[in-house]
Design a protein around this motif. Structure first.
Motif, PDB file in Angstrom:
ATOM      1  N   TYR A 114     -39.133  29.816 -37.113  1.00 48.46           N
ATOM      2  CA  TYR A 114     -39.687  30.328 -35.861  1.00 48.46           C
ATOM      3  C   TYR A 114     -38.582  30.840 -34.946  1.00 48.46           C
ATOM      4  N   ILE A 115     -37.500  31.314 -35.578  1.00 49.35           N
ATOM      5  CA  ILE A 115     -36.364  31.843 -34.832  1.00 49.35           C
ATOM      6  C   ILE A 115     -35.668  32.847 -35.750  1.00 49.35           C
ATOM      7  N   GLY A 116     -34.996  33.831 -35.170  1.00 51.99           N
ATOM      8  CA  GLY A 116     -34.316  34.830 -35.979  1.00 51.99           C
ATOM      9  C   GLY A 116     -33.321  34.197 -36.944  1.00 51.99           C
ATOM     10  N   PRO A 117     -33.141  34.784 -38.135  1.00 53.11           N
ATOM     11  CA  PRO A 117     -32.284  34.184 -39.167  1.00 53.11           C
ATOM     12  C   PRO A 117     -30.839  33.942 -38.729  1.00 53.11           C
ATOM     13  N   THR A 118     -30.311  34.780 -37.830  1.00 53.92           N
ATOM     14  CA  THR A 118     -28.907  34.626 -37.408  1.00 53.92           C
ATOM     15  C   THR A 118     -28.779  34.191 -35.954  1.00 53.92           C
ATOM     16  N   THR A 119     -29.897  33.873 -35.297  1.00 55.50           N
ATOM     17  CA  THR A 119     -29.874  33.617 -33.852  1.00 55.50           C
ATOM     18  C   THR A 119     -28.971  32.450 -33.471  1.00 55.50           C
TER      19      THR A 119
ATOM     20  N   LEU B 268     -30.620  25.962 -20.268  1.00 51.55           N
ATOM     21  CA  LEU B 268     -30.979  27.209 -19.586  1.00 51.55           C
ATOM     22  C   LEU B 268     -30.319  28.408 -20.252  1.00 51.55           C
ATOM     23  N   ALA B 269     -29.069  28.232 -20.680  1.00 47.79           N
ATOM     24  CA  ALA B 269     -28.356  29.324 -21.352  1.00 47.79           C
ATOM     25  C   ALA B 269     -29.052  29.689 -22.658  1.00 47.79           C
ATOM     26  N   PHE B 270     -29.541  28.678 -23.372  1.00 50.05           N
ATOM     27  CA  PHE B 270     -30.225  28.938 -24.645  1.00 50.05           C
ATOM     28  C   PHE B 270     -31.548  29.674 -24.411  1.00 50.05           C
ATOM     29  N   ILE B 271     -32.317  29.208 -23.429  1.00 51.46           N
ATOM     30  CA  ILE B 271     -33.587  29.881 -23.122  1.00 51.46           C
ATOM     31  C   ILE B 271     -33.328  31.327 -22.711  1.00 51.46           C
ATOM     32  N   ASN B 272     -32.367  31.530 -21.844  1.00 53.26           N
ATOM     33  CA  ASN B 272     -32.074  32.884 -21.374  1.00 53.26           C
ATOM     34  C   ASN B 272     -31.646  33.781 -22.532  1.00 53.26           C
ATOM     35  N   TYR B 273     -30.918  33.209 -23.489  1.00 55.32           N
ATOM     36  CA  TYR B 273     -30.470  33.970 -24.659  1.00 55.32           C
ATOM     37  C   TYR B 273     -31.667  34.406 -25.500  1.00 55.32           C
ATOM     38  N   LEU B 274     -32.628  33.492 -25.702  1.00 52.09           N
ATOM     39  CA  LEU B 274     -33.810  33.830 -26.506  1.00 52.09           C
ATOM     40  C   LEU B 274     -34.682  34.885 -25.836  1.00 52.09           C
ATOM     41  N   LEU B 275     -34.512  35.065 -24.531  1.00 51.46           N
ATOM     42  CA  LEU B 275     -35.314  36.060 -23.813  1.00 51.46           C
ATOM     43  C   LEU B 275     -34.726  37.463 -23.916  1.00 51.46           C
ATOM     44  N   ARG B 276     -33.605  37.617 -24.602  1.00 50.97           N
ATOM     45  CA  ARG B 276     -33.071  38.954 -24.836  1.00 50.97           C
ATOM     46  C   ARG B 276     -33.951  39.673 -25.859  1.00 50.97           C
ATOM     47  N   PRO B 277     -34.281  40.940 -25.626  1.00 53.49           N
ATOM     48  CA  PRO B 277     -35.138  41.660 -26.571  1.00 53.49           C
ATOM     49  C   PRO B 277     -34.595  41.663 -28.000  1.00 53.49           C
TER      50      PRO B 277
ATOM     51  N   VAL C  73     -32.759  39.554 -29.419  1.00 46.24           N
ATOM     52  CA  VAL C  73     -32.710  38.201 -29.996  1.00 46.24           C
ATOM     53  C   VAL C  73     -34.099  37.742 -30.428  1.00 46.24           C
ATOM     54  N   ILE C  74     -35.106  38.068 -29.645  1.00 44.52           N
ATOM     55  CA  ILE C  74     -36.449  37.567 -29.955  1.00 44.52           C
ATOM     56  C   ILE C  74     -37.168  38.421 -30.995  1.00 44.52           C
ATOM     57  N   ALA C  75     -36.804  39.702 -31.105  1.00 42.72           N
ATOM     58  CA  ALA C  75     -37.470  40.571 -32.087  1.00 42.72           C
ATOM     59  C   ALA C  75     -37.366  40.030 -33.513  1.00 42.72           C
ATOM     60  N   PRO C  76     -36.195  39.536 -33.964  1.00 40.90           N
ATOM     61  CA  PRO C  76     -36.130  38.999 -35.330  1.00 40.90           C
ATOM     62  C   PRO C  76     -37.021  37.780 -35.548  1.00 40.90           C
ATOM     63  N   ALA C  77     -37.304  37.014 -34.496  1.00 42.44           N
ATOM     64  CA  ALA C  77     -38.223  35.872 -34.637  1.00 42.44           C
ATOM     65  C   ALA C  77     -39.627  36.369 -34.955  1.00 42.44           C
TER      66      ALA C  77
END
Length: 367
Positions: free
Chosen positions: A38-43, A290-299, A301-305
């Protein structure tokens, strides 16, 4: 919603966690708990490279397991992915930390329509950010349903499953239903024209009566078998989560044995669920969380998920970065009209939950 993934690769989180931990034992850390695949392969590797924070990543395959850990406290996690349905209970129990929105600069990418839907479970969007989302609906084998019901089969209506004469014919080729009373019973209530989040015990008796009438034609109630059985042609119709059906479609396409699967969101309206990024109240690494959540909100980063899980994300700017396969499966991203008609499920008072649990036991046992 809770437990709505039937993917393989259960060991992914553990392997990544172990390798990343060994790689950066002295780095600042963030402890994350998420559905598997449930997360991008390289995230995780990318996050560590870009921030210097070591993500210690664990996975679960049941929303009930997650809820129990958070309710008990001292889970050891900083960030978890929680379904919208369990948010009210977690908030009420004081298990979650309010988000410092000033540190979430990438919130600007989140679709306001989905934030508004989430308000039903997180009233002021204080605790949760939508990550991936989907719907409950109907997965079906195009050819077998047509053979059973003809060219006019009501595949875009709950009538396909809730009209006894239709389900009786479909039972010949197999019917799967989620083992999820908190979703199936509200859908039955909605079909009957009753509030899906009703707190009236009498309404639940009506839903129970409807489902008991249909019970002889349901092959099984099981949340983990549906994806494989649809893909293999072992069942021809299922009431299930969108991601499960898209996984079945992908598997059927790869097998190339002529099994054609489709997913429909009934025109009467269906549940819309979201899996959300939240911070645990007693987490040890709030800044890193917070840094992790903000990172996952990058377009990017979330597209591969979304590409991996075949499940929509809440990021407006990520759409252009999605794979051709995601774009091909049209109902991964329903239309605005469909979203407007979708309803959000909410937990009920304890006495209603007891009524629903009893009804579900009766329905599954056919009595």
């Amino acid at each position: 919603m809770s437990g709505h993934r039937t993917y393989i690769n259960l060991g992914l989180g553990a392997c990544l966690s172990a390798s990343l931990s060994a790689f950066a034992a002295d780095a600042p850390t963030v402890h994350v708990y998420n559905w598997f695949d449930y997360i991008g392969p390289t995230t995780l590797k990318d996050f560590q490279r870009d921030t210097g924070i070591n993500p210690v990543y664990d996975t679960f395959d049941s929303g009930e397991v997650l809820e129990a850990k958070l309710m008990t406290g001292h889970s050891g996690y900083d960030v978890v992915v929680a379904s919208n349905f369990i948010l009210p209970a977690l908030i009420k129990a004081g298990a979650l930390q309010k988000l410092d929105r000033s540190q979430l600069t990438n919130l600007q990418h989140i679709d306001p329509v989905l934030l508004e839907k989430l308000r039903a479970n997180d009233p002021d969007n204080q605790y949760a950010v939508p990550y991936l989302w989907g719907t409950d609906g109907i997965g079906y084998n195009v050819d077998k349903v047509r053979a059973a019901l003809g060219d006019q089969a009501p595949v875009n209506s709950w009538d396909l499953l809730f009209k006894e004469e239709n389900l009786a014919k479909l039972s010949q080729c197999g019917v799967g239903v989620l083992d999820a009373p908190a979703e199936i019973i509200p859908i039955a209530l909605h079909y009957l024209g009753l509030p899906p989040n009703s707190s009236n015990p009498a309404d639940y008796k009506k839903a129970e009566a409807l489902l008991l009438k249909l019970r002889p034609y349901i092959t099984y109630f099981n949340s983990s078998k549906i994806q494989t059985d649809l893909a293999n042609g072992d069942i021809c119709v299922a009431l299930t989560w969108s991601g499960t059906v898209f996984g079945a479609m992908q598997a059927a396409n790869e097998a190339a044995k002529g099994v054609k699967i489709e997913y429909s969101i009934p025109v009467e309206g269906a549940p819309l669920w979201s899996d959300n990024l939240v911070m645990v109240k007693d987490g040890s690494n709030p800044q890193q969380g917070l840094a992790f959540i903000n990172y996952l909100l990058r377009p990017e980063v979330i597209a591969p998920a979304t590409n991996l899980a075949l499940t929509a994300n809440a990021n407006k700017e990520a759409t252009a970065l999605l794979s051709d396969e995601v774009h091909k499966f049209s109902n991964i991203y329903p239309s605005a009209e469909v979203i407007a008609k979708a309803f959000t499920l909410q937990p009920q008072p304890h006495e209603i939950e007891r009524v629903r649990t009893r009804s579900w036991s009766n329905i599954k046992n056919g009595q």
